[in-house]
Design a protein around this motif. Structure first.
Motif, PDB file in Angstrom:
ATOM      1  N   SER A   1      38.276 -44.336 -41.701  1.00  0.00           N
ATOM      2  CA  SER A   1      39.239 -43.258 -41.866  1.00  0.00           C
ATOM      3  C   SER A   1      39.652 -42.640 -40.531  1.00  0.00           C
ATOM      4  N   PRO A   2      40.887 -42.171 -40.466  1.00  0.00           N
ATOM      5  CA  PRO A   2      41.408 -41.626 -39.212  1.00  0.00           C
ATOM      6  C   PRO A   2      40.753 -40.312 -38.801  1.00  0.00           C
ATOM      7  N   ARG A   3      40.570 -40.136 -37.494  1.00  0.00           N
ATOM      8  CA  ARG A   3      40.034 -38.898 -36.953  1.00  0.00           C
ATOM      9  C   ARG A   3      41.064 -38.213 -36.064  1.00  0.00           C
ATOM     10  N   VAL A   4      42.288 -38.724 -36.079  1.00  0.00           N
ATOM     11  CA  VAL A   4      43.402 -38.067 -35.400  1.00  0.00           C
ATOM     12  C   VAL A   4      44.661 -38.361 -36.207  1.00  0.00           C
ATOM     13  N   ALA A   5      45.542 -37.376 -36.302  1.00  0.00           N
ATOM     14  CA  ALA A   5      46.774 -37.563 -37.066  1.00  0.00           C
ATOM     15  C   ALA A   5      47.877 -36.694 -36.475  1.00  0.00           C
ATOM     16  N   ALA A   6      49.117 -37.167 -36.625  1.00  0.00           N
ATOM     17  CA  ALA A   6      50.276 -36.438 -36.114  1.00  0.00           C
ATOM     18  C   ALA A   6      51.174 -36.035 -37.274  1.00  0.00           C
ATOM     19  N   GLY A   7      51.450 -34.743 -37.381  1.00  0.00           N
ATOM     20  CA  GLY A   7      52.357 -34.245 -38.399  1.00  0.00           C
ATOM     21  C   GLY A   7      53.771 -34.151 -37.855  1.00  0.00           C
ATOM     22  N   MET A   8      54.598 -33.377 -38.532  1.00  0.00           N
ATOM     23  CA  MET A   8      55.987 -33.225 -38.098  1.00  0.00           C
ATOM     24  C   MET A   8      56.065 -32.618 -36.697  1.00  0.00           C
ATOM     25  N   ILE A   9      55.294 -31.528 -36.479  1.00  0.00           N
ATOM     26  CA  ILE A   9      55.339 -30.858 -35.172  1.00  0.00           C
ATOM     27  C   ILE A   9      53.953 -30.446 -34.690  1.00  0.00           C
ATOM     28  N   HIS A  10      52.885 -31.023 -35.287  1.00  0.00           N
ATOM     29  CA  HIS A  10      51.534 -30.651 -34.849  1.00  0.00           C
ATOM     30  C   HIS A  10      50.620 -31.868 -34.858  1.00  0.00           C
ATOM     31  N   THR A  11      49.518 -31.740 -34.150  1.00  0.00           N
ATOM     32  CA  THR A  11      48.518 -32.801 -34.048  1.00  0.00           C
ATOM     33  C   THR A  11      47.166 -32.251 -34.453  1.00  0.00           C
ATOM     34  N   VAL A  12      46.394 -33.058 -35.185  1.00  0.00           N
ATOM     35  CA  VAL A  12      45.036 -32.663 -35.566  1.00  0.00           C
ATOM     36  C   VAL A  12      44.083 -33.788 -35.199  1.00  0.00           C
ATOM     37  N   ALA A  13      42.884 -33.404 -34.778  1.00  0.00           N
ATOM     38  CA  ALA A  13      41.874 -34.391 -34.406  1.00  0.00           C
ATOM     39  C   ALA A  13      40.490 -33.817 -34.656  1.00  0.00           C
ATOM     40  N   ALA A  14      39.553 -34.699 -34.940  1.00  0.00           N
ATOM     41  CA  ALA A  14      38.150 -34.309 -35.084  1.00  0.00           C
ATOM     42  C   ALA A  14      37.353 -35.030 -34.012  1.00  0.00           C
ATOM     43  N   ASN A  15      36.581 -34.268 -33.239  1.00  0.00           N
ATOM     44  CA  ASN A  15      35.774 -34.923 -32.208  1.00  0.00           C
ATOM     45  C   ASN A  15      34.533 -35.539 -32.840  1.00  0.00           C
ATOM     46  N   ILE A  16      33.716 -36.150 -32.032  1.00  0.00           N
ATOM     47  CA  ILE A  16      32.583 -36.910 -32.550  1.00  0.00           C
ATOM     48  C   ILE A  16      31.547 -36.022 -33.244  1.00  0.00           C
ATOM     49  N   ASP A  17      31.579 -34.722 -32.953  1.00  0.00           N
ATOM     50  CA  ASP A  17      30.676 -33.785 -33.619  1.00  0.00           C
ATOM     51  C   ASP A  17      31.284 -33.207 -34.890  1.00  0.00           C
ATOM     52  N   GLY A  18      32.513 -33.607 -35.199  1.00  0.00           N
ATOM     53  CA  GLY A  18      33.153 -33.130 -36.417  1.00  0.00           C
ATOM     54  C   GLY A  18      33.936 -31.843 -36.258  1.00  0.00           C
ATOM     55  N   ASN A  19      34.053 -31.352 -35.027  1.00  0.00           N
ATOM     56  CA  ASN A  19      34.839 -30.137 -34.800  1.00  0.00           C
ATOM     57  C   ASN A  19      36.328 -30.468 -34.870  1.00  0.00           C
ATOM     58  N   LEU A  20      37.079 -29.649 -35.612  1.00  0.00           N
ATOM     59  CA  LEU A  20      38.509 -29.883 -35.780  1.00  0.00           C
ATOM     60  C   LEU A  20      39.300 -29.166 -34.698  1.00  0.00           C
ATOM     61  N   VAL A  21      40.249 -29.888 -34.106  1.00  0.00           N
ATOM     62  CA  VAL A  21      41.131 -29.330 -33.085  1.00  0.00           C
ATOM     63  C   VAL A  21      42.573 -29.537 -33.548  1.00  0.00           C
ATOM     64  N   CYS A  22      43.352 -28.464 -33.575  1.00  0.00           N
ATOM     65  CA  CYS A  22      44.761 -28.537 -33.971  1.00  0.00           C
ATOM     66  C   CYS A  22      45.626 -27.923 -32.871  1.00  0.00           C
ATOM     67  N   PHE A  23      46.764 -28.536 -32.582  1.00  0.00           N
ATOM     68  CA  PHE A  23      47.661 -27.968 -31.582  1.00  0.00           C
ATOM     69  C   PHE A  23      49.090 -28.422 -31.856  1.00  0.00           C
ATOM     70  N   GLY A  24      50.031 -27.679 -31.289  1.00  0.00           N
ATOM     71  CA  GLY A  24      51.442 -27.952 -31.510  1.00  0.00           C
ATOM     72  C   GLY A  24      52.074 -26.828 -32.304  1.00  0.00           C
TER      73      GLY A  24
END
Length: 200
Positions: A65-88
């Motif tokens: 399963s993906p651990r990074v994804a790109a939306g219409m105007i934002h990006t989300v990712a989960a690092n190896i520890d499972g912390n979620l990072v969102c930006f855009g």
């Protein structure tokens, strides 16, 4: 079978059995599957059967399963520890995860919303909810993977069932009655695509 730690990624624990290496993702899928089995039937599988049969099955057939994804105007990712990072772009709160969000193992980014799966299989959606794409069904249960379309969410439960909710203008949430178990899912602007367990 033995466990070792990758020195270049301290949080990534791998398991090796007869030359085959299984990632933490495979072990997570195994744990969720066995947990679901025990909840539904009260039955616990013998360890030798798990080692010999279920780990190879999960490593080969279940999706990475993906651990990074790109939306219409934002990006989300989960690092190896499972912390979620969102930006855009954060016009609808799609970059504002809930304060109580736990470690994340799968991420999806839709038009203006985010969908993630926590390590315990709980599906969490946030951001724009104009079509109900963030209204996770109360009886959903643990989820293996998720995809976020333009305005709809598509998730695969532990038993391989496909669940879709949100905008349905093109039938993208109308799951065929004869679909059968699926192991992978993708969601577009007005459609949903899956990979069935039987390869169909």
């Amino acid at each position: 079978m033995h466990i070792f730690r990758n020195l270049h990624a301290h949080a990534m624990v791998l398991v090796q059995r007869e030359g085959q290496v299984y990632s933490r993702h495979d072990l997570r899928n195994l744990a969720l599957l066995l947990q679901r089995l025990k909840i539904q039937t009260g039955f616990t599988l013998p360890k030798d059967l798990v080692d010999a049969t279920f780990l190879p099955f999960l490593a080969v057939l279940l999706p990475k399963s993906p651990r990074v994804a790109a939306g219409m105007i934002h990006t989300v990712a989960a690092n190896i520890d499972g912390n979620l990072v969102c930006f855009g772009g954060n016009t609808h709160g799609q970059c504002n995860p809930p304060a109580d969000l736990g470690p994340v193992i799968v991420v999806g980014a839709g038009g203006y919303f985010t969908a993630v799966v926590e390590i315990d299989g709980r599906l969490v959606c946030f951001g724009c909810n104009c079509y109900g794409q963030c209204n996770v069904p109360a009886d959903m249960g643990p989820v293996m993977t998720v995809a976020a379309g333009g305005d709809h969410t598509a998730a695969v439960t532990l038993d391989g069932s496909l669940v879709c909710f949100g905008h349905n203008s093109h039938g993208q949430c109308n799951v065929p009655a004869d679909l059968g178990p699926v192991m992978a899912v993708a969601a577009g602007g007005g459609y949903t695509a899956v990979g069935r367990v039987d390869g169909g």
